[in-house]
Motif scaffolding. Structure first.
Motif, PDB file in Angstrom:
ATOM      1  N   VAL A 474     -50.567   2.795 -10.687  1.00 37.09           N
ATOM      2  CA  VAL A 474     -51.602   3.858 -10.976  1.00 37.09           C
ATOM      3  C   VAL A 474     -52.134   4.471  -9.501  1.00 37.09           C
ATOM      4  N   VAL A 475     -52.483   3.765  -8.732  1.00 33.46           N
ATOM      5  CA  VAL A 475     -53.225   3.960  -7.631  1.00 33.46           C
ATOM      6  C   VAL A 475     -52.187   4.156  -6.306  1.00 33.46           C
ATOM      7  N   GLU A 476     -51.298   3.285  -5.952  1.00 32.56           N
ATOM      8  CA  GLU A 476     -50.590   3.371  -4.937  1.00 32.56           C
ATOM      9  C   GLU A 476     -49.832   4.730  -4.848  1.00 32.56           C
ATOM     10  N   PRO A 477     -49.101   5.313  -5.778  1.00 31.76           N
ATOM     11  CA  PRO A 477     -48.278   6.554  -5.659  1.00 31.76           C
ATOM     12  C   PRO A 477     -49.425   7.625  -5.205  1.00 31.76           C
ATOM     13  N   VAL A 478     -50.682   7.569  -5.481  1.00 33.04           N
ATOM     14  CA  VAL A 478     -51.549   8.553  -4.873  1.00 33.04           C
ATOM     15  C   VAL A 478     -51.538   8.454  -3.538  1.00 33.04           C
ATOM     16  N   PHE A 479     -51.664   7.242  -3.217  1.00 35.32           N
ATOM     17  CA  PHE A 479     -51.834   7.218  -1.506  1.00 35.32           C
ATOM     18  C   PHE A 479     -50.462   7.385  -0.757  1.00 35.32           C
ATOM     19  N   GLY A 480     -49.665   7.156  -1.588  1.00 33.47           N
ATOM     20  CA  GLY A 480     -48.288   7.558  -1.147  1.00 33.47           C
ATOM     21  C   GLY A 480     -48.119   9.300  -0.959  1.00 33.47           C
ATOM     22  N   ASN A 481     -48.609   9.862  -1.973  1.00 33.54           N
ATOM     23  CA  ASN A 481     -48.445  11.227  -1.997  1.00 33.54           C
ATOM     24  C   ASN A 481     -49.182  11.835  -0.683  1.00 33.54           C
ATOM     25  N   ILE A 482     -50.484  11.156  -0.697  1.00 32.79           N
ATOM     26  CA  ILE A 482     -51.551  11.820   0.212  1.00 32.79           C
ATOM     27  C   ILE A 482     -50.992  11.485   1.757  1.00 32.79           C
ATOM     28  N   GLY A 483     -50.485  10.350   1.780  1.00 29.14           N
ATOM     29  CA  GLY A 483     -50.227   9.800   3.286  1.00 29.14           C
ATOM     30  C   GLY A 483     -48.786  10.421   3.642  1.00 29.14           C
ATOM     31  N   THR A 484     -47.919  10.283   3.011  1.00 32.48           N
ATOM     32  CA  THR A 484     -46.516  10.696   3.188  1.00 32.48           C
ATOM     33  C   THR A 484     -46.194  12.286   2.990  1.00 32.48           C
ATOM     34  N   ASN A 485     -46.464  12.568   1.554  1.00 34.10           N
ATOM     35  CA  ASN A 485     -46.076  14.179   1.347  1.00 34.10           C
ATOM     36  C   ASN A 485     -47.197  15.157   1.944  1.00 34.10           C
ATOM     37  N   LYS A 486     -48.353  14.887   2.211  1.00 29.00           N
ATOM     38  CA  LYS A 486     -49.391  15.683   2.532  1.00 29.00           C
ATOM     39  C   LYS A 486     -49.676  15.313   4.031  1.00 29.00           C
ATOM     40  N   GLY A 487     -49.028  14.205   4.806  1.00 27.64           N
ATOM     41  CA  GLY A 487     -49.344  13.934   6.094  1.00 27.64           C
ATOM     42  C   GLY A 487     -50.637  13.530   6.751  1.00 27.64           C
ATOM     43  N   LEU A 488     -51.228  13.021   5.944  1.00 28.49           N
ATOM     44  CA  LEU A 488     -52.825  12.326   6.248  1.00 28.49           C
ATOM     45  C   LEU A 488     -52.630  10.861   6.659  1.00 28.49           C
ATOM     46  N   SER A 489     -52.692  10.784   8.098  1.00 25.19           N
ATOM     47  CA  SER A 489     -52.363   9.512   8.756  1.00 25.19           C
ATOM     48  C   SER A 489     -53.946   9.227   9.533  1.00 25.19           C
TER      49      SER A 489
END
Length: 523
Positions: A474-489
């Motif tokens: 539930v929660v890990e794909p959300v962080f993957g979307n924000i960090g990888t797809n949206k580039g928030l590092s």
């Protein structure tokens, strides 16, 4: 000789563009445009403006929001780059109606409207509820640690910062004395050397002044909990903190998000300037309850059967007690729950510690605490070399077990012949600062069952295992979307309030994407 189609750059072309036609239904840009134009109330931004009668006309918040949300969705956070996109990119031109806000206007809008962004986050969440995207069946809570706009080299306790200031002062005095003793430069090379020397002295003086001003104007930061002690401050952003991550130690914030299971909608997003997560559970749960009541979704969401899950970082006795007393249907395992599950009995042999395969462990093997002579009656302890080490107190650990803590004096460990077999880092004993070997022992006690025991029983049950198995998906794909797809590092702003606004901005974009993919805009 081959023939090619002719071309001529010295010509004129008139292209008619309808900006609304560029925003195709089903895309993120269309969802942003439709929500801002038809669903969201942007009057929360109006009190900041003071140009009702006089002054220059301002950019409409709707235009700025569309530009910024679309840019962030593409991983573009630089205000200068966003301005350039408004000049050159047709989708940015369509969203901005061919206006080009200055990069300082864009930067001020992001950093100066944290409260308004939170209000906007709630409005989008209400739209998700109206579109049937919230299931309210299971909430998964987790944190994502990211670097802040501050260097960890400027962190330390007040004692460490005072020592840093004194060291800088001694360096300045040394270089000044060396400078005054040197004769007047006679050659050009010596003149250049003196100029570089003077610049270095000025740089050291600025650093010393920075540390001195901080120590004179700020107070030491205190940690959370009953046994709170001073934590490291940071001269650049004192609301951020040093945190341990899988990639090492960072100076940053922990972005905590609560995610609904049905369509992975983020229902709460907060940023905390502390590495430990168990202090953040209660504020997140309270925020969710108040938001659902404020939006009219549920008067008491936790009594409606909603399940709350979180990983082991949120587990301690205080949180278990809070869940029990509030009758919240929560599942938060301790860090030993897999060792009690027969399904994971062969995991360590198959994958090794932390999934390191068949590679041998790089951790140094040292003398275990069982080799120390512990007297639970008199609370004394002798090390394998026969030295009595200091008693540091008795307290409960995170699992509610009462333990006695002991620590060897540095002077004992420094000259001990067994320090290489006994200490994790024997080279630390050769320095002036640090501590000797530290050990602790569990004290036998007849205690009543704790709230941690209550949670262990829930998590170890077949129902608990089935429920908790959904948390990661539930929660890990959300962080993957924000960090990888949206580039928030990393967070580019400073201060917890501004960082939280930026974190909620990214979570807002994630929710708008869900509306674009699963919602019914314009229908």
């Amino acid at each position: 000789m081959p023939r090619f189609k002719p071309y001529d750059y010295d010509q004129h072309s008139l292209v008619a563009i309808n900006y609304l036609e560029q925003l195709q239904p089903g895309t993120f840009e269309h969802a942003v445009h439709y929500l801002i134009e038809h669903k969201l109330d942007l009057s929360v931004f109006y009190p900041r403006y003071r140009n009702d009668d006089t002054g220059r006309c301002a950019y409409d918040p709707a235009i700025l929001l569309k530009i910024i949300l679309f840019a962030y969705s593409k991983g573009i956070t630089s205000s200068r780059e966003i301005q350039w996109c408004c000049e050159t990119n047709i989708l940015f031109k369509a969203l901005s109606c061919d206006t080009v806000p200055h990069f300082t206007t864009l930067a001020r809008f992001v950093s100066g409207h944290a409260d308004e962004i939170e209000a906007l986050f709630e409005q989008v969440l209400l739209v998700c509820h109206e579109q049937g995207l919230l299931g309210n069946e299971l909430f998964a809570i987790d944190g994502c640690k990211m670097s802040s706009n501050a260097a960890k080299e400027w962190s330390g306790t007040f004692k460490e910062l005072g020592e840093k200031r004194d060291k800088l002062r001694r360096l300045i005095r040394h270089h000044l004395d060396e400078h005054f003793q040197r004769d007047k430069a006679e050659t050009e090379a010596e003149l250049d050397r003196d100029i570089r020397h003077a610049k270095m002295i000025l740089s050291l003086d600025r650093a010393m002044t920075k540390v001195d001003d901080f120590l004179n104007t700020q107070r030491p930061r205190q940690g959370q909990g009953k046994r709170s002690k001073e934590v490291k401050s940071n001269l650049t952003d004192n609301e951020s903190a040093k945190m341990m991550t899988g990639k090492g130690t960072i100076q940053g914030y922990n972005g905590v998000a609560a995610v609904d299971k049905k369509h992975q909608i983020i229902i709460d997003a907060q940023a905390f300037g502390e590495g430990q997560e168990h202090h953040t559970l209660k504020p997140v749960l309270v925020s969710i309850e108040q938001r659902y009541r404020r939006l009219g979704i549920s008067s008491d969401i936790y009594q409606d059967g909603t399940v709350v899950t979180a990983d082991t970082g949120f587990a301690n006795e205080a949180n278990m007690r809070y869940l029990h007393e509030r009758q919240i249907n929560g599942y938060i395992p301790d860090n030993q729950f897999r060792s009690r599950d027969p399904k994971f009995s062969a995991q360590k042999g198959k994958y090794g510690k932390r999934h390191q395969g068949s590679q041998p462990s790089s951790r140094k093997s040292i003398i275990p605490a069982s080799e120390f002579q512990f007297d639970p009656i008199h609370l004394t302890c002798r090390c394998p070399a026969g030295h009595q080490i200091s008693y540091r107190g008795t307290r409960e650990d995170n699992r509610g077990t009462l333990r006695a803590y002991f620590e060897g004096r540095l002077l004992q460990c420094r000259h001990c012949t067994k320090k290489h077999q006994c200490m994790h880092n024997p080279s630390a004993a050769d320095h002036r600062h640090g501590a000797g070997r530290q050990v602790c022992f569990a004290l036998a006690q007849q205690r009543a069952p704790s709230y941690t025991d209550w949670m262990k029983q829930r998590v170890d049950s077949e129902q608990g295992k089935a429920i908790y198995s959904h948390r990661m998906s539930v929660v890990e794909p959300v962080f993957g979307n924000i960090g990888t797809n949206k580039g928030l590092s990393r967070f580019s702003l400073r201060g917890r309030k501004k960082v939280q606004g930026q974190w909620q901005l990214y979570c807002l974009i994630h929710n708008i994407e869900k509306i674009a993919n699963y919602g019914r805009l314009g229908k």
